[in-house]
Motif scaffolding. Sequence first.
Motif, mmCIF file in Angstrom:
data_model
loop_
_atom_site.group_PDB
_atom_site.id
_atom_site.type_symbol
_atom_site.label_atom_id
_atom_site.label_comp_id
_atom_site.label_asym_id
_atom_site.label_seq_id
_atom_site.Cartn_x
_atom_site.Cartn_y
_atom_site.Cartn_z
ATOM 1 N N GLN A 171 0.835 -1.203 0.000
ATOM 2 C CA GLN A 171 0.000 0.000 0.000
ATOM 3 C C GLN A 171 0.872 1.256 0.000
ATOM 4 O O GLN A 171 0.586 2.225 -0.719
ATOM 5 C CB GLN A 171 -0.927 0.001 1.214
ATOM 6 C CG GLN A 171 -2.110 -0.941 1.103
ATOM 7 C CD GLN A 171 -3.098 -0.742 2.229
ATOM 8 O OE1 GLN A 171 -2.822 -0.064 3.229
ATOM 9 N NE2 GLN A 171 -4.288 -1.334 2.088
ATOM 10 N N LYS A 172 1.917 1.253 0.802
ATOM 11 C CA LYS A 172 2.794 2.425 0.912
ATOM 12 C C LYS A 172 3.465 2.723 -0.418
ATOM 13 O O LYS A 172 3.535 3.886 -0.851
ATOM 14 C CB LYS A 172 3.846 2.188 1.995
ATOM 15 C CG LYS A 172 4.780 3.364 2.214
ATOM 16 C CD LYS A 172 5.767 3.065 3.333
ATOM 17 C CE LYS A 172 6.717 4.246 3.545
ATOM 18 N NZ LYS A 172 7.701 3.954 4.654
ATOM 19 N N SER A 221 -5.705 2.878 2.122
ATOM 20 C CA SER A 221 -6.250 1.900 3.056
ATOM 21 C C SER A 221 -7.753 2.021 3.173
ATOM 22 O O SER A 221 -8.474 1.020 3.228
ATOM 23 C CB SER A 221 -5.591 2.085 4.425
ATOM 24 O OG SER A 221 -6.132 1.174 5.364
ATOM 25 N N ALA A 259 0.899 4.070 -3.028
ATOM 26 C CA ALA A 259 0.396 5.408 -2.710
ATOM 27 C C ALA A 259 1.446 6.495 -2.869
ATOM 28 O O ALA A 259 1.098 7.672 -3.027
ATOM 29 C CB ALA A 259 -0.151 5.425 -1.282
ATOM 30 N N GLN A 260 2.726 6.120 -2.870
ATOM 31 C CA GLN A 260 3.807 7.110 -2.851
ATOM 32 C C GLN A 260 3.685 8.102 -4.021
ATOM 33 O O GLN A 260 3.623 7.714 -5.178
ATOM 34 C CB GLN A 260 5.167 6.416 -2.905
ATOM 35 C CG GLN A 260 6.345 7.353 -2.714
ATOM 36 C CD GLN A 260 7.653 6.601 -2.609
ATOM 37 O OE1 GLN A 260 7.702 5.382 -2.781
ATOM 38 N NE2 GLN A 260 8.730 7.309 -2.329
ATOM 39 N N GLN A 303 -1.047 6.816 2.429
ATOM 40 C CA GLN A 303 -1.348 5.395 2.602
ATOM 41 C C GLN A 303 -2.714 5.222 3.260
ATOM 42 O O GLN A 303 -3.440 4.259 2.963
ATOM 43 C CB GLN A 303 -0.262 4.727 3.442
ATOM 44 C CG GLN A 303 -0.483 3.226 3.603
ATOM 45 C CD GLN A 303 0.609 2.565 4.416
ATOM 46 O OE1 GLN A 303 1.642 3.171 4.694
ATOM 47 N NE2 GLN A 303 0.387 1.314 4.809
#
Length: 288
Positions: free
Chosen positions: A17-18, A31, A21-22, A27
């Motif tokens: 996820q991180k 989520s 999303a970057q 994040q």
Amino acid sequence: MNIELFIATRKEKGYSQKELAQGICTQATLSRLENNGQIPTLKILIQLCNRLELPLGELFPKVGTQNTQLRELLNQGEFYLITSEYESLRTLLEQLNLVEVTQAGLLLQYYYLLGFEMIFRQAPVTDVLFTFDKLLAEEHQHPQEIYQLLGYTGIGLVYLREGDLTKAEYYFNQVLERVYQYPTNTIEEVWKVLNMVFHCGLFYGEQKDYESSDGLFQYVFSLCAKNHVTYYLARAVFQLAQNALQAGQEKGRVLELLQDARAYAKVNDNQRLLKQINTQMQELTPTN
């Protein structure tokens, strides 16, 4: 939105996820999308999909696809009905998933076609009436009035088949009181109105009320001509010939109508009706 597909694609591509999303969103935003179905702005969603090489359209259901496909199948069934291909109609209806039909909101059309198919395969009376009763439920009022009238037509045919002419006439009269006012703006509406008027004409012909019957078949003829629908032309003119024959009109008039009916039947390749017409013409003009 198909969030499961989104998550599966992210994992398949190897993104956490991180990582996904970057540079696009937090994040926490991602989520909330995956865990709670909280969809972010369209701009963010597009960027996420682009990073995953996932077309945005794959995430959303194809609006109307199921409805359209089922409607096309049911309209094909209606075409089988007006061309008297009852076995093909039965096969089509048996292949439909009733749950899908219910979800697509096409249940009334399904029951209408099923009821008429049941009539022509001589299904038990109680079963046929139960099917048509579903078209007359209180919740199906004005917006679906056409299906109420089709239900009345079907019930009238059932009682006609059973020889209960008083009840049959009651239901056919219910149809005739309103059918002339029903709009025929689409080809499907035209088919339904033609179906009702045609069978009302058959009923009054069987009662030897040839004036009423002829008037109804003439109305069928004019509706066909106005809306460029040919499949009922042959059947209507053939019934006019039957009325003329039963009413004792001159043989020349009956043969003229049969010839017209044969021409229309040839245009539509209605082999079943052509066989009936040719047989009757031979009976009326025997060879020495």
